[in-house]
Design an enzyme around this catalytic site. Structure first.
Site, short mmCIF file in Angstrom:
data_model
loop_
_atom_site.label_atom_id
_atom_site.label_comp_id
_atom_site.label_asym_id
_atom_site.label_seq_id
_atom_site.Cartn_x
_atom_site.Cartn_y
_atom_site.Cartn_z
N GLU A 78 -21.74 10.07 25.96
CA GLU A 78 -21.29 8.70 26.22
C GLU A 78 -20.21 8.61 27.29
O GLU A 78 -19.91 7.52 27.79
CB GLU A 78 -20.79 8.07 24.91
CG GLU A 78 -21.93 7.79 23.93
CD GLU A 78 -21.44 7.31 22.57
OE1 GLU A 78 -20.24 7.43 22.29
OE2 GLU A 78 -22.29 6.84 21.79
N GLU A 109 -26.67 28.16 12.48
CA GLU A 109 -25.21 28.14 12.42
C GLU A 109 -24.62 29.47 11.95
O GLU A 109 -23.42 29.67 12.01
CB GLU A 109 -24.73 27.03 11.50
CG GLU A 109 -25.00 27.24 10.03
CD GLU A 109 -24.33 26.18 9.16
OE1 GLU A 109 -23.58 26.58 8.26
OE2 GLU A 109 -24.55 24.98 9.40
#
Length: 270
Positions: A78, A109
């Protein structure tokens, strides 16, 4: 047991009405910004470190897994349209790669070495800053990434939701937002995710303001990528200069950015 894994303050959720569920979730959510308020003194030095490095050409990286990784990618993606910053100045990376944005990547992960390999694709260096995002504060992908980055002279921070975590011990600028048990036990996409999103908003917005991408209270460098944003840009020019809307539209069309349009108008006044 870590706070993020501790049992919910509520029992028998399946017996609650829809209204009870909504009110109780909302009640829990209200505690999040109050918890963040107590962490601002820890967020400030991290922001200062980012500003000083980005002002001289450095970049900001986020790494995370699952919800935490997605939040970093959202924040990074953004920044270019909002503040006119080139892609690649703020970078979000998650365990399992971009395909894991939509579909969980099993065990991604748990690889301590992969984050540093992912970061090396961007030639991360000591001019940059790396923030590890992990609600639990114990995600191997994130811990391994920040540990290796710090050894290589890169400034490191983290956003975690447990106190005294392994991740916080590895970084220079730890931010620990301990929001307490989740409404659904262990569902850290809820309060922990909200806390991480709010802190990311605070960090990146403050950095962009201090780097000069806001004038007054306006996003003067935003990219004009749709009609709504063009209209917003025209309003910004009108509010800043007092000129008619039609003139503002012409200036914006001519110069392609709110900042350049306002600067051109000011220059013409002299």
């Amino acid at each position: 047991m870590s706070t993020t894994e501790s049992s919910s303050n509520y029992q028998n959720l399946e017996r609650m009405s829809v209204q009870e569920l909504l009110h109780n979730i909302n009640r829990e959510d209200q505690s999040v910004p109050l918890t963040i308020a107590r962490c601002i003194d820890r967020i400030e030095p991290l922001v200062n470190a980012i500003v000083s490095r980005m002002a001289t050409g450095g970049r900001l990286f986020y790494i995370g897994a699952g919800t935490s990784g997605r939040l970093g990618i959202v924040d990074a993606s953004e920044i270019p349209p909002t503040y006119g910053v080139p892609h690649g100045r703020v970078v979000g990376i998650m365990a399992g790669g971009d395909k894991a944005i939509r579909k969980a990547a099993e065990f991604a992960e748990d690889d301590e070495k992969q984050a540093w390999l992912d970061l090396q694709e961007y030639q991360i260096n000591s001019n940059d800053v790396l923030i590890g995002i992990a609600a639990s504060g114990r995600t191997p992908y994130v811990i391994g990434g920040v540990r290796t980055a710090r050894v290589n002279g890169i400034a490191t921070g983290c956003i975690v939701c447990n106190a005294g975590s392994a991740l916080a011990r590895e970084v220079e600028f730890p931010v620990e937002v301990v929001v307490g048990p989740e409404f659904v036990t262990g569902s850290t996409r809820m309060k922990a995710g909200t806390a991480q999103k709010l802190v990311l908003n605070m960090i990146s917005t403050t950095v962009m303001i201090k780097l000069g991408h806001v004038v007054g209270n306006k996003m003067v460098d935003m990219q004009l990528t749709n009609y709504k944003l063009v209209e917003r840009g025209v309003r910004m020019i009108v509010e800043e200069t007092g000129i008619p809307t039609s003139t503002a539209e012409e200036l914006l069309k001519q110069h392609g950015s709110v900042r350049k349009a306002i600067d051109a108008w000011k220059h013409a006044q002299h």
